[in-house]
Design a protein around this motif. Structure first.
Motif: not given
Length: 276
Positions: A161-174
Motif C-alpha cells: 500500500v502507499n499509505r497504510l492509514d488510507r487503506t485501513l479506511q477501506v479494509f477496516r472501517d468499511l
C-alpha cells in the motif's frame, strides 16, 4: 455515566459486512503458462477436468471486468487447508496494458503458499528461468509475487500500500476487517491479509484497468452486496465494473471495486442468499 460506559462496553461489536473469502483472482496474459506454473510446478490441484480451456463469450465476466466485446477463459486451483482459492482469467479481444509493479509498489501482492519440499520446487523453477526476487520469493508468469514455505497446507496474502492509514479506511472501517497492527483475518475465516507499506520509496504513477494482465482481485463474500456497495460508494471507493454498477445474475448481485492502491476487490453474496 460510568454505568452507561460499562453497558456500552458489554454490547457486541457490529457484525462485519464481510463473512468469508472466495478466490484471489489474477488476470493473466497466457492461461496455459499459468496452469503449468501453479499446477505442474507448485503442485496445486486444478478444479474441473484437465486439458485446455477454451475461450467463450460470457456477458457476466464482460460486465464485471468492464471488457465489453471480449472473450475469456478461466482456471481455478484449490489451496490445501485454506479457504482461499486462486483463480486465473485470460481475456481475448480486450485492450490491455500489462501491470508489473515492483514488490514495493502499491498494487503489488505477495501470496505465500505452503509446498511439501521447497528446495525441489525451487530447483524446477530455476530450470525454467523463473525470476527470483528474494529468499523463496518468485514471480509467476504475469509478475505476481509468490513466496514458498515448507508445509502441507495454508496460504497468506500481503498487499503493498502507499499509505497504510488510507487503506485501513477501506479494509477496516468499511469492510470490517479487525486489524492487529497491519495484519487482519478475513472476517468469518482464519485467512490472513497483511498490508505492507514501504517508507522512503518513490512510486512511479500507475494506471491499471481491471482486465489488464497483472491486475489482482480479492473476492469477498458479504452479507448484503447492495447495502455495502452503497456505503463504499458514499466513501468514494470507485466501482470498476461496467457502468459503475453491479452485475445481476438472477436476484444476486456482483461487483468489483478499486482500493486506493490499484488493487481490486469483488464483493459477492453468500451462497443461496440474494445480495440485497
Amino acid at each position: 455515566m460510568a454505568g452507561a460506559a460499562g453497558l456500552l462496553a458489554q454490547l457486541p461489536a457490529p457484525a462485519s459486512p464481510v463473512v468469508g473469502v472466495g478466490t484471489f483472482i489474477h488476470v493473466v496474459a497466457n492461461l496455459d503458462k499459468t496452469i503449468r506454473f501453479y499446477g505442474d510446478r507448485l503442485g496445486l490441484e486444478l478444479n474441473g477436468p484437465p486439458g485446455p480451456r477454451a475461450f467463450s463469450v460470457n456477458a457476466v465476466v464482460e460486465n464485471l471486468y468492464n471488457a465489453k466485446g471480449s472473450q475469456s477463459r478461466v482456471a481455478i486451483f484449490k489451496i490445501p487447508g485454506s479457504p482461499l482459492g486462486v483463480e486465473f482469467v485470460e481475456f481475448q479481444n480486450a485492450t490491455q496494458q500489462p501491470f508489473r509493479p515492483r514488490i514495493q509498489d502499491p498494487g503489488a501482492s505477495l501470496l505465500t503458499l505452503a509446498v511439501r519440499d521447497v528446495d525441489s520446487v525451487m530447483a524446477k523453477l530455476r530450470d525454467d528461468a523463473t525470476p527470483m526476487v528474494g529468499k523463496e520469493i518468485i514471480k509467476d508468469p504475469d509478475g505476481f509475487y509468490v513466496q514458498l514455505v515448507e508445509g502441507k497446507f495454508g496460504a497468506k496474502l500481503a498487499l503493498t500500500v502507499n499509505r497504510l492509514d488510507r487503506t485501513l479506511q477501506v479494509f477496516r472501517d468499511l469492510l470490517g476487517f479487525e486489524f492487529r497492527g497491519n495484519t487482519a483475518k478475513v472476517p468469518g475465516t482464519d485467512f490472513l491479509v497483511e498490508l505492507m507499506e514501504f517508507k522512503g520509496v518513490e512510486h512511479p504513477p500507475a494506471s491499471v484497468s481491471i482486465h489488464d494482465p497483472g491486475a489482482g482481485v480479492l473476492r469477498l463474500v458479504v452479507r448484503d452486496v447492495d447495502g455495502l456497495l452503497q456505503s463504499l460508494k458514499a466513501a468514494g471507493v470507485p466501482v470498476v465494473s461496467a457502468g459503475g454498477e453491479p452485475v445481476s445474475v438472477g436476484d444476486r448481485h456482483f461487483v468489483i471495486l478499486r482500493d486506493p492502491d490499484n488493487f481490486f476487490f469483488q464483493i459477492v453474496p453468500q451462497p443461496n442468499a440474494a445480495g440485497r
